[in-house]
Design an enzyme around this catalytic site. Sequence first.
Site, PDB file in Angstrom:
ATOM      1  N   THR A   1     -58.378 -37.170  -7.934  1.00  0.00           N
ATOM      2  CA  THR A   1     -57.968 -38.463  -7.354  1.00  0.00           C
ATOM      3  C   THR A   1     -58.441 -38.511  -5.906  1.00  0.00           C
ATOM      4  O   THR A   1     -58.313 -37.534  -5.168  1.00  0.00           O
ATOM      5  CB  THR A   1     -56.441 -38.652  -7.432  1.00  0.00           C
ATOM      6  OG1 THR A   1     -56.058 -38.663  -8.795  1.00  0.00           O
ATOM      7  CG2 THR A   1     -56.019 -39.976  -6.799  1.00  0.00           C
TER       8      THR A   1
ATOM      9  N   PHE B   1     -57.986 -40.021  -2.315  1.00  0.00           N
ATOM     10  CA  PHE B   1     -56.967 -40.650  -1.460  1.00  0.00           C
ATOM     11  C   PHE B   1     -57.623 -41.086  -0.150  1.00  0.00           C
ATOM     12  O   PHE B   1     -58.475 -40.371   0.387  1.00  0.00           O
ATOM     13  CB  PHE B   1     -55.846 -39.652  -1.125  1.00  0.00           C
ATOM     14  CG  PHE B   1     -54.973 -39.284  -2.292  1.00  0.00           C
ATOM     15  CD1 PHE B   1     -55.384 -38.336  -3.221  1.00  0.00           C
ATOM     16  CD2 PHE B   1     -53.735 -39.877  -2.467  1.00  0.00           C
ATOM     17  CE1 PHE B   1     -54.581 -37.984  -4.297  1.00  0.00           C
ATOM     18  CE2 PHE B   1     -52.921 -39.544  -3.542  1.00  0.00           C
ATOM     19  CZ  PHE B   1     -53.341 -38.595  -4.460  1.00  0.00           C
TER      20      PHE B   1
HETATM   21  O1  LIG Z   1     -46.949 -40.387  -8.542  1.00  0.00           O
HETATM   22  C1  LIG Z   1     -47.530 -39.574  -7.808  1.00  0.00           C
HETATM   23  O2  LIG Z   1     -47.226 -38.375  -7.730  1.00  0.00           O
HETATM   24  C2  LIG Z   1     -48.648 -40.047  -6.988  1.00  0.00           C
HETATM   25  O3  LIG Z   1     -48.902 -39.515  -5.952  1.00  0.00           O
HETATM   26  C3  LIG Z   1     -49.535 -41.118  -7.566  1.00  0.00           C
HETATM   27  C4  LIG Z   1     -50.506 -40.456  -8.485  1.00  0.00           C
HETATM   28  C5  LIG Z   1     -50.256 -40.398  -9.844  1.00  0.00           C
HETATM   29  C6  LIG Z   1     -51.177 -39.782 -10.683  1.00  0.00           C
HETATM   30  C7  LIG Z   1     -52.324 -39.226 -10.169  1.00  0.00           C
HETATM   31  C8  LIG Z   1     -52.560 -39.280  -8.810  1.00  0.00           C
HETATM   32  C9  LIG Z   1     -51.658 -39.915  -7.958  1.00  0.00           C
END
Ligand SMILES: O=C(O)C(=O)Cc1ccccc1
Length: 341
Positions: free
Chosen positions: A282, A284
Amino acid sequence: MSSLSLTPDPSTFFSRCTKEPSPRCALSTSVAVAGSRRRSFVALSISTMVSLHMDYDNTRSSSRSQAMELSRVLDQSLSSSKIESGDISVSRSLPKPLTASDLVEVTSTGPRFRVAYQGLPGAYSESAAAKAYPKCEAVPCEQFETTFEAVERWQVDRAVLPIENSLGGSIHRNYDLLIRHKLHIVGEVRFAVRHCLLANRGVKKENLRRVLSHPQALAQCEHTLTKLAVVKEAVDDTAGAAQFVSINQFRDTAAVASSLASKIYGLDILVHDIQDDSDNITRFLMLAREPIIPKVDRPFKTSVVFSLEEGPGVLFKALAVFAMRNINLTKVLPLYFLRGL
Ligand SMILES: O=C(O)C(=O)Cc1ccccc1
């Protein structure tokens, strides 16, 4: 919506994004395109670059100089919690997530660099914040919108926001927030998300009827969850799902969350690494009040949102501006959800 004029000089384009930042130019590290009735808006990521810089030390002093006492907010937002599950007892002082009503007019002055993220402690966004700013104090917020507002009101120094996943694609809702708020992208961090199936002590996979998690997490574990034949329920964040399962001592419900969340909320890990793709990354974004002014000393990535008048070949012509100057675009994203703006 500021529109990008098809200027022959690419430096004009960059200066518009850096010297005269507007909410729409706030995507100062990737390019985007989207649409109203007569116009289309587009987001583009321009890459003459490989990495982004993270210079929070420079802006820190300016935020400090204007800072006021923050202890009131800290006092409000810190709470102690103890969660017990079977013979596991986890005690950790957990910060209470900021809500919109906590956002009173105070500014960040604490000794530590504060970084807002959406979710509860144990959320992936918390880990991403720690990766982006290793010595920071990560500040949980209930909603994504609250993370933006916390930066805008000087309660924290930065926000960290998930924007794109290697499996689930772009998180459109968060592009929308970037456009509506006046923050600037000052860096990005990639975080390898490893999902676990968490349940209360003694619960077995065969007992499960329901699994809770963030929608992206549920989507990323589609195969495993389909095999389990459980009902999937979306909640705001993965750590919130873990906390909910723990507090309610469910025997038929599990959460998809991090191994850190299992420790914090006293849950067992039934299965590790349940994401469909082992390479589950992911991206960010790191957001600040002030933009970075790109220099020539290292590669930069620039994001821009602009609108185009409706007409034949408008997108082709806009993209030609970059192509003719050998500027690499890493991403072009039509933002159809902006039609109403
Ligand atoms: O819900 C979380 O823990 C988050 O940070 C959002 C998320 C959810 C799934 C993958 C990456 C980020």
